[in-house]
Scaffold this motif. Structure first.
Motif, short mmCIF file in Angstrom:
data_model
loop_
_atom_site.label_atom_id
_atom_site.label_comp_id
_atom_site.label_asym_id
_atom_site.label_seq_id
_atom_site.Cartn_x
_atom_site.Cartn_y
_atom_site.Cartn_z
N GLU A 198 77.10 117.89 14.17
CA GLU A 198 78.50 118.26 14.02
C GLU A 198 79.14 117.27 13.05
N ILE A 199 79.99 117.78 12.17
CA ILE A 199 80.59 116.90 11.17
C ILE A 199 81.93 116.38 11.67
N SER A 200 82.43 115.34 10.99
CA SER A 200 83.72 114.76 11.34
C SER A 200 84.81 115.37 10.46
N ASP A 201 85.97 114.76 10.42
CA ASP A 201 87.11 115.31 9.67
C ASP A 201 86.85 115.36 8.17
N VAL A 202 86.08 114.41 7.68
CA VAL A 202 85.78 114.38 6.25
C VAL A 202 84.31 114.06 6.06
N GLU A 203 83.66 114.81 5.18
CA GLU A 203 82.27 114.50 4.90
C GLU A 203 81.89 114.90 3.49
N LEU A 204 80.87 114.22 2.97
CA LEU A 204 80.41 114.44 1.61
C LEU A 204 78.89 114.36 1.60
N VAL A 205 78.24 115.43 1.13
CA VAL A 205 76.79 115.54 1.19
C VAL A 205 76.25 115.97 -0.17
N LEU A 206 75.08 115.43 -0.55
CA LEU A 206 74.35 115.88 -1.73
C LEU A 206 73.07 116.57 -1.25
N ILE A 207 72.90 117.81 -1.67
CA ILE A 207 71.72 118.60 -1.30
C ILE A 207 70.81 118.73 -2.51
N PHE A 264 77.00 110.77 2.57
CA PHE A 264 77.72 109.58 2.15
C PHE A 264 78.69 109.15 3.26
N SER A 265 79.05 107.91 3.25
CA SER A 265 79.89 107.37 4.33
C SER A 265 81.27 108.01 4.33
N GLU A 266 81.92 108.01 5.50
CA GLU A 266 83.28 108.54 5.59
C GLU A 266 84.22 107.75 4.69
N LYS A 267 83.98 106.46 4.58
CA LYS A 267 84.82 105.61 3.72
C LYS A 267 84.73 106.08 2.27
N VAL A 268 83.52 106.33 1.80
CA VAL A 268 83.33 106.78 0.42
C VAL A 268 83.94 108.18 0.24
N ALA A 269 83.72 109.07 1.20
CA ALA A 269 84.27 110.42 1.12
C ALA A 269 85.79 110.39 1.06
N THR A 270 86.39 109.53 1.86
CA THR A 270 87.85 109.41 1.88
C THR A 270 88.37 108.85 0.57
N GLU A 271 87.70 107.82 0.06
CA GLU A 271 88.12 107.19 -1.20
C GLU A 271 88.03 108.17 -2.37
N LEU A 272 87.03 109.04 -2.34
CA LEU A 272 86.81 109.97 -3.45
C LEU A 272 87.59 111.28 -3.31
N THR A 273 88.25 111.47 -2.18
CA THR A 273 88.97 112.73 -1.95
C THR A 273 89.94 113.09 -3.07
N PRO A 274 90.81 112.16 -3.54
CA PRO A 274 91.75 112.53 -4.61
C PRO A 274 91.04 112.99 -5.88
N ARG A 275 89.92 112.37 -6.21
CA ARG A 275 89.18 112.76 -7.41
C ARG A 275 88.50 114.11 -7.24
N LEU A 276 87.95 114.34 -6.06
CA LEU A 276 87.30 115.62 -5.80
C LEU A 276 88.30 116.77 -5.85
N VAL A 277 89.48 116.55 -5.28
CA VAL A 277 90.52 117.57 -5.27
C VAL A 277 91.01 117.88 -6.68
N LYS A 278 90.96 116.88 -7.54
CA LYS A 278 91.47 117.03 -8.91
C LYS A 278 90.47 117.71 -9.85
N ILE A 279 89.18 117.68 -9.51
CA ILE A 279 88.14 118.15 -10.44
C ILE A 279 88.36 119.59 -10.90
N SER A 280 88.67 120.48 -9.97
CA SER A 280 88.81 121.89 -10.34
C SER A 280 90.01 122.14 -11.25
N LYS A 281 90.86 121.14 -11.40
CA LYS A 281 92.05 121.30 -12.25
C LYS A 281 91.81 120.73 -13.65
N LEU A 282 90.66 120.07 -13.84
CA LEU A 282 90.32 119.54 -15.16
C LEU A 282 89.64 120.61 -16.00
N ASP A 283 89.48 120.31 -17.28
CA ASP A 283 88.83 121.28 -18.16
C ASP A 283 88.09 120.53 -19.27
#
Length: 292
Positions: free
Chosen positions: A61-70, A126-145
């Motif tokens: 089961e995952i927590s509130d925030v998670e980041l995985v590479l498959i 990846f750790s919750e700390k890393v996932a949380t720190e990278l959240t603003p960048r991840l959210v912004k990616i789809s808005k870049l071009d």
């Protein structure tokens, strides 16, 4: 863990000319059956506490925030399970397994990314700390071009590769002999990708796979979980969905461009696959980006 034949190969809407494909969506339903595909995938989930994640032989089961590479062809999936949130934010980044050539990965500056890719055959949490720190960048990616979009994902991969407290998820790895370049499914996939806008018959694909039509029907059902017709229509709807977001074309233009011979057939298949009408999809879906 069950054998490969129980899982389906997902056909990602990532064409040969694309570099990265990003899905950014907020939803209340989170059911992705266990599947595999040859592309790398980064999956970020926010507000998904209680969702069940399956990666290889790891189930959690995952927590509130998670980041995985498959890694390529590693079985993975997510189920709503115990999650009751109605605003699950999911960002998925996919890219071809040969996007980074070995001659590039062998450079010293790329060593961390190369090592991370090698470990990803187990799946990396990846750790919750890393996932949380990278959240603003991840959210912004789809808005870049353009190049900003490309370089930010490279930078993100580098930061992930150098992050602390990574955890491997699956104890087993993929038998890559199963996925060689002569895999019949790969030949079928490439043919449909090239010809989806035209009429495709059962005989066409049977010939590509060098099978009888009866054998091919069994083959396609086993490998994708879909009939021949459903498989082709899923790919067509995948392209139509991208164009609804990316292109300023009418729905009827997109219907014919994606290979459907009439609007009613297009609307019926689109709603069955995407659970909404093309108009609703265009209005509601945001964040699909691709680089040509």
């Amino acid at each position: 863990m069950s054998s490969q034949k129980n899982f389906y190969r997902e056909i990602a809407p990532l064409s040969a000319g694309d570099s990265f494909l990003v899905f950014d969506r907020v939803k209340d339903n989170f059911d992705f059956p266990v599947h595999y595909h040859p592309e790398f995938e980064i999956n970020f989930i926010l507000n998904g506490k209680g969702v069940k994640r399956v990666v290889g032989d790891n189930i959690e089961e995952i927590s509130d925030v998670e980041l995985v590479l498959i890694g390529p062809n590693l079985y993975h999936g997510w189920e709503l399970h115990k999650c009751r949130n109605k605003q699950i934010h999911e960002i998925t980044i996919q890219f071809h397994n040969d996007l980074f050539h070995e001659s590039l990965l062998s450079r010293r500056i790329m060593n961390p990314i190369r090592d991370m890719f090698n470990r990803s055959i187990h799946g990396i949490l990846f750790s919750e700390k890393v996932a949380t720190e990278l959240t603003p960048r991840l959210v912004k990616i789809s808005k870049l071009d353009g190049m900003d979009y490309f370089l930010e994902i490279i930078s993100l991969l580098y930061d992930l590769a150098n992050s602390r407290n990574q955890r491997l998820l699956s104890t087993y790895t993929v038998d890559y002999d199963t996925f060689d370049d002569y895999d019949k499914m790969k030949l079928v996939y490439e043919y449909v990708q090239k010809n989806f806008s035209e009429k495709i018959t059962l005989e066409d694909l049977s010939n590509v796979a060098t099978m009888s039509t009866i054998s091919f029907n069994r083959f396609i059902k086993k490998r994708t979980g879909k009939t021949f017709v459903d498989y082709v229509n899923n790919i067509r709807v995948g392209y139509a969905a991208r164009w609804l977001v990316e292109k300023d074309l009418s729905i009827s233009e997109i219907a014919f461009k994606s290979g459907f011979n009439n609007i009613a057939n297009f609307n019926r298949n689109f709603k069955e696959i995407k659970k909404c009408t093309p108009s609703q999809y265009r209005d509601d879906f945001s964040g699909l980006k691709r680089i040509l």
